[in-house]
Design a protein around this motif. Structure first.
Motif, PDB file in Angstrom:
ATOM      1  N   LYS A 132      -4.414  -5.463  -3.016  1.00 53.14           N
ATOM      2  CA  LYS A 132      -4.736  -4.279  -3.806  1.00 53.14           C
ATOM      3  C   LYS A 132      -4.529  -3.055  -2.922  1.00 53.14           C
ATOM      4  O   LYS A 132      -5.027  -2.992  -1.796  1.00 53.14           O
ATOM      5  CB  LYS A 132      -6.181  -4.329  -4.297  1.00 53.14           C
ATOM      6  CG  LYS A 132      -6.523  -3.181  -5.216  1.00 53.14           C
ATOM      7  CD  LYS A 132      -7.909  -3.330  -5.809  1.00 53.14           C
ATOM      8  CE  LYS A 132      -8.194  -2.162  -6.731  1.00 53.14           C
ATOM      9  NZ  LYS A 132      -9.545  -2.241  -7.312  1.00 53.14           N
ATOM     10  N   GLU A 149      -4.637   1.226  -2.752  1.00 45.61           N
ATOM     11  CA  GLU A 149      -5.106   2.481  -3.338  1.00 45.61           C
ATOM     12  C   GLU A 149      -4.158   3.586  -2.910  1.00 45.61           C
ATOM     13  O   GLU A 149      -3.739   3.647  -1.756  1.00 45.61           O
ATOM     14  CB  GLU A 149      -6.524   2.794  -2.864  1.00 45.61           C
ATOM     15  CG  GLU A 149      -7.544   1.791  -3.347  1.00 45.61           C
ATOM     16  CD  GLU A 149      -8.943   2.065  -2.800  1.00 45.61           C
ATOM     17  OE1 GLU A 149      -9.076   2.836  -1.818  1.00 45.61           O
ATOM     18  OE2 GLU A 149      -9.889   1.490  -3.344  1.00 45.61           O
ATOM     19  N   ASP A 196      -3.504   7.737  -2.671  1.00 47.23           N
ATOM     20  CA  ASP A 196      -4.079   9.073  -2.691  1.00 47.23           C
ATOM     21  C   ASP A 196      -3.254   9.915  -3.659  1.00 47.23           C
ATOM     22  O   ASP A 196      -2.057  10.135  -3.438  1.00 47.23           O
ATOM     23  CB  ASP A 196      -4.027   9.686  -1.285  1.00 47.23           C
ATOM     24  CG  ASP A 196      -4.667  11.048  -1.214  1.00 47.23           C
ATOM     25  OD1 ASP A 196      -4.458  11.867  -2.139  1.00 47.23           O
ATOM     26  OD2 ASP A 196      -5.367  11.315  -0.228  1.00 47.23           O
ATOM     27  N   ALA A 242      -6.839  -1.462  -0.158  1.00 51.43           N
ATOM     28  CA  ALA A 242      -8.147  -1.185  -0.734  1.00 51.43           C
ATOM     29  C   ALA A 242      -9.253  -1.872   0.048  1.00 51.43           C
ATOM     30  O   ALA A 242     -10.353  -1.360   0.154  1.00 51.43           O
ATOM     31  CB  ALA A 242      -8.177  -1.646  -2.196  1.00 51.43           C
TER      32      ALA A 242
END
Length: 96
Positions: free
Chosen positions: A77, A79, A81, A90
């Motif tokens: 996973k 993430e 910005d 993540a």
């Protein structure tokens, strides 16, 4: 229609200037693109180099084998910005 399929093991059969250094080497087809003139180009991965290189259909021959276990199937996973577009894991403890 493409001549080769994803994960197909191919051999470079050409000594043309763009392919000569790979002559008779086996690689795995990881990408393909249809050119403007309806010919196909292939991105072939070579273990010896740890990266892919581009070839035309006529530069390659199929071995009849496939390397379906090229990817482990594991997922991570990430993430992103929204302001910078930078991505990061993540879960920092997550590794492939």
């Amino acid at each position: 229609m493409p001549k080769f399929q994803y994960f197909e093991v191919v051999v470079v059969n050409s000594t043309a200037s763009n392919a000569a250094r790979f002559y008779q080497m086996q690689g795995v087809m990881l990408g393909l693109t249809e050119e403007d003139d309806s010919t196909w180009g292939y991105s072939v991965y070579f273990d010896d180099f740890g990266e892919t290189f581009y070839f035309h259909s006529d530069d390659l021959t199929s071995t009849g084998k496939f390397h379906h276990d090229f990817y482990s199937g594991k997922k991570i996973k990430v993430e992103v910005d929204p302001n910078t577009g930078a991505g990061r894991l993540a879960d920092e403890n997550q590794r492939l």
